[in-house]
Design a protein around this motif. Structure first.
Motif, PDB file in Angstrom:
ATOM      1  N   LEU A 284       3.226   5.975   6.175  1.00 36.84           N
ATOM      2  CA  LEU A 284       2.128   5.074   5.863  1.00 36.84           C
ATOM      3  C   LEU A 284       2.696   3.987   4.960  1.00 36.84           C
ATOM      4  O   LEU A 284       3.179   4.271   3.871  1.00 36.84           O
ATOM      5  CB  LEU A 284       0.980   5.791   5.150  1.00 36.84           C
ATOM      6  N   THR A 285       2.658   2.755   5.457  1.00 40.94           N
ATOM      7  CA  THR A 285       3.162   1.612   4.696  1.00 40.94           C
ATOM      8  C   THR A 285       2.048   0.601   4.532  1.00 40.94           C
ATOM      9  O   THR A 285       1.319   0.305   5.477  1.00 40.94           O
ATOM     10  CB  THR A 285       4.358   0.954   5.414  1.00 40.94           C
ATOM     11  N   ILE A 286       1.919   0.077   3.316  1.00 36.64           N
ATOM     12  CA  ILE A 286       0.930  -0.960   3.008  1.00 36.64           C
ATOM     13  C   ILE A 286       1.653  -2.290   2.850  1.00 36.64           C
ATOM     14  O   ILE A 286       2.670  -2.362   2.158  1.00 36.64           O
ATOM     15  CB  ILE A 286       0.207  -0.652   1.685  1.00 36.64           C
ATOM     16  N   LEU A 287       1.120  -3.329   3.481  1.00 35.54           N
ATOM     17  CA  LEU A 287       1.514  -4.707   3.174  1.00 35.54           C
ATOM     18  C   LEU A 287       0.309  -5.331   2.498  1.00 35.54           C
ATOM     19  O   LEU A 287      -0.805  -5.281   3.027  1.00 35.54           O
ATOM     20  CB  LEU A 287       1.871  -5.488   4.433  1.00 35.54           C
ATOM     21  N   GLU A 288       0.533  -5.906   1.327  1.00 34.45           N
ATOM     22  CA  GLU A 288      -0.566  -6.506   0.567  1.00 34.45           C
ATOM     23  C   GLU A 288      -0.193  -7.924   0.174  1.00 34.45           C
ATOM     24  O   GLU A 288       0.844  -8.156  -0.447  1.00 34.45           O
ATOM     25  CB  GLU A 288      -0.869  -5.665  -0.674  1.00 34.45           C
ATOM     26  N   TYR A 289      -1.042  -8.856   0.554  1.00 33.51           N
ATOM     27  CA  TYR A 289      -0.878 -10.254   0.160  1.00 33.51           C
ATOM     28  C   TYR A 289      -2.215 -10.747  -0.358  1.00 33.51           C
ATOM     29  O   TYR A 289      -3.219 -10.726   0.375  1.00 33.51           O
ATOM     30  CB  TYR A 289      -0.410 -11.116   1.339  1.00 33.51           C
TER      31      TYR A 289
ATOM     32  N   LEU B 145      -2.820  -4.706   4.928  1.00 38.27           N
ATOM     33  CA  LEU B 145      -2.550  -4.219   6.268  1.00 38.27           C
ATOM     34  C   LEU B 145      -1.872  -2.860   6.118  1.00 38.27           C
ATOM     35  O   LEU B 145      -0.938  -2.718   5.326  1.00 38.27           O
ATOM     36  CB  LEU B 145      -1.624  -5.181   7.022  1.00 38.27           C
ATOM     37  N   ILE B 146      -2.352  -1.874   6.861  1.00 39.45           N
ATOM     38  CA  ILE B 146      -1.756  -0.542   6.837  1.00 39.45           C
ATOM     39  C   ILE B 146      -1.009  -0.332   8.146  1.00 39.45           C
ATOM     40  O   ILE B 146      -1.552  -0.596   9.226  1.00 39.45           O
ATOM     41  CB  ILE B 146      -2.837   0.550   6.680  1.00 39.45           C
ATOM     42  N   ILE B 147       0.228   0.134   8.037  1.00 37.25           N
ATOM     43  CA  ILE B 147       1.029   0.470   9.216  1.00 37.25           C
ATOM     44  C   ILE B 147       1.167   1.986   9.262  1.00 37.25           C
ATOM     45  O   ILE B 147       1.734   2.590   8.353  1.00 37.25           O
ATOM     46  CB  ILE B 147       2.411  -0.199   9.170  1.00 37.25           C
ATOM     47  N   ASP B 148       0.620   2.584  10.309  1.00 42.29           N
ATOM     48  CA  ASP B 148       0.664   4.026  10.550  1.00 42.29           C
ATOM     49  C   ASP B 148      -0.085   4.806   9.477  1.00 42.29           C
ATOM     50  O   ASP B 148      -0.391   4.282   8.398  1.00 42.29           O
ATOM     51  CB  ASP B 148       2.099   4.534  10.704  1.00 42.29           C
ATOM     52  N   CYS B 149      -0.397   6.049   9.784  1.00 46.25           N
ATOM     53  CA  CYS B 149      -1.145   6.904   8.856  1.00 46.25           C
ATOM     54  C   CYS B 149      -0.892   8.352   9.268  1.00 46.25           C
ATOM     55  O   CYS B 149      -1.720   8.986   9.908  1.00 46.25           O
ATOM     56  CB  CYS B 149      -2.632   6.553   8.909  1.00 46.25           C
TER      57      CYS B 149
END
Length: 185
Positions: free
Chosen positions: A28-33, A38-42
């Motif tokens: 689970l990776t978060i991109l935050e701007y 945006l969450i990638i996978d879970c």
């Protein structure tokens, strides 16, 4: 468990792995701007031998719960448990749109039925582009030990992030859909 993330500055991009880093599973990776997440996978992982009585291990969603209003969606790279297995547990607290190719979303749909949960599942295909807040995500066909896998080229205001998901170079995949080497180049 208290999570201390470095304080963000305006117009900075943060990449926050909540799992899958230095471990197998819980991807689970978060991109935050700014105010967009945006969450990638879970995904989930399985317990170590010394974790008696534990059936599964899921990421800590505390940060996401505190920032629920910023989440634009989850994008799934492929249908393995370590990438989709925690989705029912996530959706019990937060209902956000999920984007993925047909096979992973079919697997997720079955999980949601088992948990008696409804989800906002959005089918995409390799080659599609999805805009979620400040993130413009191009999906690129890749191959893996499971069909219908994608990798992601994510355009952000500060640059492009390439997220491979899991992949295996396979010139003769069972589903007949080879990796898109041309687009990767």
């Amino acid at each position: 468990m208290k999570t201390n993330f470095k304080k963000k500055t305006a117009n900075s991009l943060r990449v926050i792995p909540l799992g899958g880093l230095n471990e197998i599973g819980k991807n689970l990776t978060i991109l935050e701007y700014n105010d967009d997440i945006l969450i990638i996978d879970c995904g989930l992982s399985f317990p170590d031998d010394e974790m008696y009585g534990i059936d599964i291990v899921i990421p800590d969603f505390t940060y996401l719960k505190k920032n629920a209003d910023k989440i634009k969606g989850i994008i799934i790279t492929h249908g393995h448990e370590d990438h989709i297995g925690a989705i029912p547990y996530f959706l019990k607290s937060l209902n956000v749109p999920i984007y993925g190719t047909r096979l992973p979303l079919g697997l997720i749909g079955n999980k949601l039925k088992e948990h008696n949960i409804k989800g906002n599942l959005n089918v995409i295909k390799a080659g599609d582009t999805v805009k979620l807040g400040h993130f413009k995500i191009e999906t690129i066909r890749t191959t893996h030990s499971i069909a219908d896998a994608i990798c992601l080229s994510i355009e952000t205001p500060v640059g492009i992030i390439f997220h491979t998901g899991d992949f295996k170079i396979d010139y003769t995949p069972l589903d007949g859909e080879p990796i898109d080497f041309h687009r990767l180049a």
